[in-house]
Every structure is written in structure tokens, then in C-alpha cells.
Design a protein around this motif. Structure first.
Motif, PDB file in Angstrom:
ATOM      1  N   VAL A  31       0.391  -7.896   5.001  1.00  0.00           N
ATOM      2  CA  VAL A  31      -0.162  -6.543   5.162  1.00  0.00           C
ATOM      3  C   VAL A  31      -0.240  -5.854   3.795  1.00  0.00           C
ATOM      4  CG1 VAL A  31       0.220  -4.262   6.194  1.00  0.00           C
ATOM      5  CG2 VAL A  31       0.582  -6.325   7.556  1.00  0.00           C
ATOM      6  N   ASP A  32       0.776  -6.017   2.988  1.00  0.00           N
ATOM      7  CA  ASP A  32       0.748  -5.431   1.637  1.00  0.00           C
ATOM      8  C   ASP A  32      -0.384  -6.022   0.793  1.00  0.00           C
ATOM      9  OD1 ASP A  32       2.827  -3.728   2.147  1.00  0.00           O
ATOM     10  OD2 ASP A  32       4.351  -4.963   1.159  1.00  0.00           O
ATOM     11  N   LYS A  33      -0.608  -7.334   0.904  1.00  0.00           N
ATOM     12  CA  LYS A  33      -1.706  -7.959   0.155  1.00  0.00           C
ATOM     13  C   LYS A  33      -3.054  -7.385   0.577  1.00  0.00           C
ATOM     14  CE  LYS A  33       0.248 -12.530  -0.742  1.00  0.00           C
ATOM     15  NZ  LYS A  33       0.109 -13.976  -0.436  1.00  0.00           N
ATOM     16  N   ILE A  34      -3.231  -7.209   1.883  1.00  0.00           N
ATOM     17  CA  ILE A  34      -4.496  -6.660   2.396  1.00  0.00           C
ATOM     18  C   ILE A  34      -4.688  -5.231   1.907  1.00  0.00           C
ATOM     19  CG2 ILE A  34      -5.695  -5.915   4.513  1.00  0.00           C
ATOM     20  CD1 ILE A  34      -4.436  -8.427   5.866  1.00  0.00           C
ATOM     21  N   ILE A  35      -3.630  -4.439   1.971  1.00  0.00           N
ATOM     22  CA  ILE A  35      -3.705  -3.042   1.512  1.00  0.00           C
ATOM     23  C   ILE A  35      -4.008  -2.984   0.016  1.00  0.00           C
ATOM     24  CG2 ILE A  35      -2.326  -0.948   1.131  1.00  0.00           C
ATOM     25  CD1 ILE A  35      -0.910  -1.612   3.818  1.00  0.00           C
ATOM     26  N   LEU A  36      -3.329  -3.808  -0.762  1.00  0.00           N
ATOM     27  CA  LEU A  36      -3.574  -3.820  -2.200  1.00  0.00           C
ATOM     28  C   LEU A  36      -4.990  -4.284  -2.536  1.00  0.00           C
ATOM     29  CD1 LEU A  36      -0.161  -5.138  -3.548  1.00  0.00           C
ATOM     30  CD2 LEU A  36      -1.117  -2.832  -3.778  1.00  0.00           C
ATOM     31  N   GLN A  37      -5.488  -5.275  -1.801  1.00  0.00           N
ATOM     32  CA  GLN A  37      -6.852  -5.731  -2.054  1.00  0.00           C
ATOM     33  C   GLN A  37      -7.856  -4.628  -1.730  1.00  0.00           C
ATOM     34  OE1 GLN A  37      -7.930  -9.537  -0.437  1.00  0.00           O
ATOM     35  NE2 GLN A  37     -10.097  -9.209  -0.828  1.00  0.00           N
ATOM     36  N   ASN A  48      -5.224   5.306  -3.995  1.00  0.00           N
ATOM     37  CA  ASN A  48      -3.827   4.992  -4.331  1.00  0.00           C
ATOM     38  C   ASN A  48      -2.852   5.700  -3.395  1.00  0.00           C
ATOM     39  OD1 ASN A  48      -4.490   3.311  -6.453  1.00  0.00           O
ATOM     40  ND2 ASN A  48      -4.432   4.956  -7.968  1.00  0.00           N
ATOM     41  N   LYS A  49      -3.117   6.963  -3.122  1.00  0.00           N
ATOM     42  CA  LYS A  49      -2.225   7.750  -2.262  1.00  0.00           C
ATOM     43  C   LYS A  49      -2.200   7.184  -0.839  1.00  0.00           C
ATOM     44  CE  LYS A  49      -1.268  12.487  -0.892  1.00  0.00           C
ATOM     45  NZ  LYS A  49      -1.695  13.874  -0.946  1.00  0.00           N
ATOM     46  N   GLU A  50      -3.381   6.814  -0.333  1.00  0.00           N
ATOM     47  CA  GLU A  50      -3.449   6.245   1.014  1.00  0.00           C
ATOM     48  C   GLU A  50      -2.774   4.877   1.054  1.00  0.00           C
ATOM     49  OE1 GLU A  50      -7.688   8.331   2.222  1.00  0.00           O
ATOM     50  OE2 GLU A  50      -7.653   6.423   1.131  1.00  0.00           O
ATOM     51  N   ALA A  51      -2.946   4.083   0.003  1.00  0.00           N
ATOM     52  CA  ALA A  51      -2.313   2.767  -0.062  1.00  0.00           C
ATOM     53  C   ALA A  51      -0.790   2.897  -0.054  1.00  0.00           C
ATOM     54  CB  ALA A  51      -2.780   2.006  -1.299  1.00  0.00           C
ATOM     55  N   GLU A  52      -0.268   3.873  -0.775  1.00  0.00           N
ATOM     56  CA  GLU A  52       1.182   4.102  -0.782  1.00  0.00           C
ATOM     57  C   GLU A  52       1.675   4.480   0.607  1.00  0.00           C
ATOM     58  OE1 GLU A  52       2.444   6.865  -3.804  1.00  0.00           O
ATOM     59  OE2 GLU A  52       1.213   5.857  -5.318  1.00  0.00           O
ATOM     60  N   LYS A  53       0.887   5.291   1.299  1.00  0.00           N
ATOM     61  CA  LYS A  53       1.263   5.715   2.650  1.00  0.00           C
ATOM     62  C   LYS A  53       1.340   4.503   3.599  1.00  0.00           C
ATOM     63  CE  LYS A  53      -1.353   7.634   6.104  1.00  0.00           C
ATOM     64  NZ  LYS A  53      -2.400   8.482   6.608  1.00  0.00           N
ATOM     65  N   PHE A  54       0.364   3.599   3.503  1.00  0.00           N
ATOM     66  CA  PHE A  54       0.346   2.440   4.398  1.00  0.00           C
ATOM     67  C   PHE A  54       1.323   1.345   3.972  1.00  0.00           C
ATOM     68  CE2 PHE A  54      -4.088   4.063   5.144  1.00  0.00           C
ATOM     69  CZ  PHE A  54      -3.830   4.532   6.428  1.00  0.00           C
ATOM     70  N   ARG A  55       1.845   1.432   2.743  1.00  0.00           N
ATOM     71  CA  ARG A  55       2.831   0.457   2.263  1.00  0.00           C
ATOM     72  C   ARG A  55       4.252   0.996   2.344  1.00  0.00           C
ATOM     73  NH1 ARG A  55       2.193  -1.730  -3.224  1.00  0.00           N
ATOM     74  NH2 ARG A  55       3.436  -3.425  -2.382  1.00  0.00           N
ATOM     75  N   SER A  63       3.598   0.217  13.151  1.00  0.00           N
ATOM     76  CA  SER A  63       2.977   1.549  13.022  1.00  0.00           C
ATOM     77  C   SER A  63       2.107   1.635  11.765  1.00  0.00           C
ATOM     78  CB  SER A  63       4.035   2.648  13.022  1.00  0.00           C
ATOM     79  OG  SER A  63       4.849   2.567  11.878  1.00  0.00           O
ATOM     80  N   ARG A  64       2.548   1.016  10.665  1.00  0.00           N
ATOM     81  CA  ARG A  64       1.730   1.023   9.443  1.00  0.00           C
ATOM     82  C   ARG A  64       0.405   0.308   9.666  1.00  0.00           C
ATOM     83  NH1 ARG A  64       4.351  -1.284   4.512  1.00  0.00           N
ATOM     84  NH2 ARG A  64       5.132  -2.851   5.927  1.00  0.00           N
ATOM     85  N   LEU A  65       0.468  -0.849  10.309  1.00  0.00           N
ATOM     86  CA  LEU A  65      -0.745  -1.623  10.563  1.00  0.00           C
ATOM     87  C   LEU A  65      -1.659  -0.902  11.554  1.00  0.00           C
ATOM     88  CD1 LEU A  65      -2.296  -4.191   9.957  1.00  0.00           C
ATOM     89  CD2 LEU A  65      -0.990  -5.327  11.759  1.00  0.00           C
ATOM     90  N   SER A  66      -1.083  -0.324  12.595  1.00  0.00           N
ATOM     91  CA  SER A  66      -1.882   0.442  13.570  1.00  0.00           C
ATOM     92  C   SER A  66      -2.560   1.626  12.905  1.00  0.00           C
ATOM     93  CB  SER A  66      -1.001   0.937  14.718  1.00  0.00           C
ATOM     94  OG  SER A  66      -0.469  -0.136  15.440  1.00  0.00           O
ATOM     95  N   ASN A  67      -1.810   2.333  12.062  1.00  0.00           N
ATOM     96  CA  ASN A  67      -2.386   3.483  11.351  1.00  0.00           C
ATOM     97  C   ASN A  67      -3.493   3.051  10.385  1.00  0.00           C
ATOM     98  OD1 ASN A  67      -0.662   5.204  12.686  1.00  0.00           O
ATOM     99  ND2 ASN A  67       0.851   5.240  11.037  1.00  0.00           N
ATOM    100  N   LEU A  68      -3.288   1.930   9.715  1.00  0.00           N
ATOM    101  CA  LEU A  68      -4.311   1.410   8.795  1.00  0.00           C
ATOM    102  C   LEU A  68      -5.595   1.063   9.558  1.00  0.00           C
ATOM    103  CD1 LEU A  68      -5.267   0.349   6.011  1.00  0.00           C
ATOM    104  CD2 LEU A  68      -4.250  -1.865   6.656  1.00  0.00           C
ATOM    105  N   ILE A  69      -5.444   0.383  10.678  1.00  0.00           N
ATOM    106  CA  ILE A  69      -6.618  -0.007  11.470  1.00  0.00           C
ATOM    107  C   ILE A  69      -7.337   1.228  12.005  1.00  0.00           C
ATOM    108  CG2 ILE A  69      -7.337  -1.175  13.599  1.00  0.00           C
ATOM    109  CD1 ILE A  69      -5.192  -3.315  12.956  1.00  0.00           C
ATOM    110  N   ASP A  70      -6.589   2.203  12.504  1.00  0.00           N
ATOM    111  CA  ASP A  70      -7.208   3.453  12.979  1.00  0.00           C
ATOM    112  C   ASP A  70      -7.952   4.153  11.848  1.00  0.00           C
ATOM    113  OD1 ASP A  70      -6.346   3.173  15.594  1.00  0.00           O
ATOM    114  OD2 ASP A  70      -4.507   4.345  15.279  1.00  0.00           O
TER     115      ASP A  70
END
Length: 166
Positions: A31-37, A48-55, A63-70
Motif C-alpha cells: 500500500v505504501d508503494k502504491i501511495i508513493l508511486q 505530499n500532504k494527502e500521501a502522508e495522510k494515507f501512509r 481504513s487507510r486503503l478504504s479512504n484512499l480508494i474512496d
């Protein structure tokens, strides 16, 4: 589900969400790799701010993955497409096992339709009550021999593709 027409990436992501967020499918590292990519390659999709929130390691992975997908679904089809691209790059086997990818291909549909049409023509030509076909009946009688090779190639390609996905 059988043959499908166009399905947007947002719709596919909605369909795959339960599969992706189930326990054990995606690791924290993945999940971190996907967010960073998404953040580095497409900063317009994920700042950057959104990436920090999802990481955020304090929040659960689910919940992080669900929030990212939403979040990606709200941003539109292009961000969802890039999520799939990142997933394919980082976890190809998981990407190939997604529910939205388990749909019969157009090639398979075309092969089945061709076989059905060939059988219909064959049955039509073999009808003894029809005497008006004449030479056309002879040509159509040999066409399965000619076409068989092409249909078998299509079927073999489909079977090989299916075997690779499993």
C-alpha cells in the motif's frame, strides 16, 4: 459475469474494493508503494500532504486503503486508472486475480459466436428439403475445414491466457 462492454475504472475499483480491502490481500509495504508511486509520478492525483495522510501508521491498513480508494473514486476515472497501473506494477499476480479481471474476453465470445454461426449454417445447408443451394452448399460444406484452424488457434490462445492468469 460474462462478456462486458466498457466499464470505467471507478466502477471497476468499486467492484474490487471488498477484494482489495479484505485482510491479508495487500500488505502495508505494498500500500505504501502504491501511495508513493501515485504521489511521485502523479502529484496532481496525490499531493505530499494527502500521501502522508494515507501512509499514517496510526490508522489501520483497512481504513487507510478504504479512504484512499474512496478518495481516488471522487477524483475521477484517471486517478483510478493510475491506481490500477500502480497495483499492476507492484503486485501483478494480485492485479490479475481481481474480480473485475475475471471476465471472459471478447476473443472467447467471438470464438463461441463463430462456432454457433458455423453450426447454424451447417444445419441449414444439410437440410434435405432445400434444393436451391446447389454449389453454395458444396463451398459451405468445406468451409469448416478451412475455418477450423483459425477457431482452434483462437481457443488455444484463450486457454493459454486463462492458464497464465491462474
Amino acid at each position: 459475469m460474462l462478456f462486458r462492454t466498457y466499464q470505467s475504472y471507478c466502477d471497476r475499483l468499486r467492484q474490487d474494493m471488498a477484494f482489495l480491502t479484505s485482510n491479508g490481500r495487500l500488505s502495508e509495504q505494498l500500500v505504501d508503494k502504491i501511495i508513493l508511486q501515485l504521489n511521485r509520478v502523479y502529484p496532481q492525483i496525490l499531493t505530499n500532504k494527502e500521501a502522508e495522510k494515507f501512509r499514517n501508521p496510526k490508522a489501520s491498513l483497512h481504513s487507510r486503503l478504504s479512504n484512499l480508494i474512496d478518495y481516488l473514486q471522487k477524483k475521477g476515472d484517471r486517478p483510478c486508472q493510475e491506481f490500477y497501473r500502480a497495483l499492476q506494477i507492484n503486485a501483478e499476480q494480485l492485479y490479475n486475480s481481481l474480480p473485475s479481471r475475471k471476465i471472459l474476453s471478447p476473443t472467447f465470445f467471438l470464438a463461441c459466436f463463430s462456432v454457433a454461426a458455423g453450426l447454424a449454417i451447417f444445419m441449414y445447408c444439410c437440410n434435405p428439403e432445400l434444393k436451391s443451394l446447389g454449389k453454395a452448399k458444396k463451398v459451405l460444406g468445406f468451409s469448416p475445414i478451412i475455418i477450423r484452424r483459425h477457431i482452434s488457434n483462437i481457443c488455444m490462445l484463450y486457454m493459454e491466457d486463462s492458464a497464465r492468469r491462474q
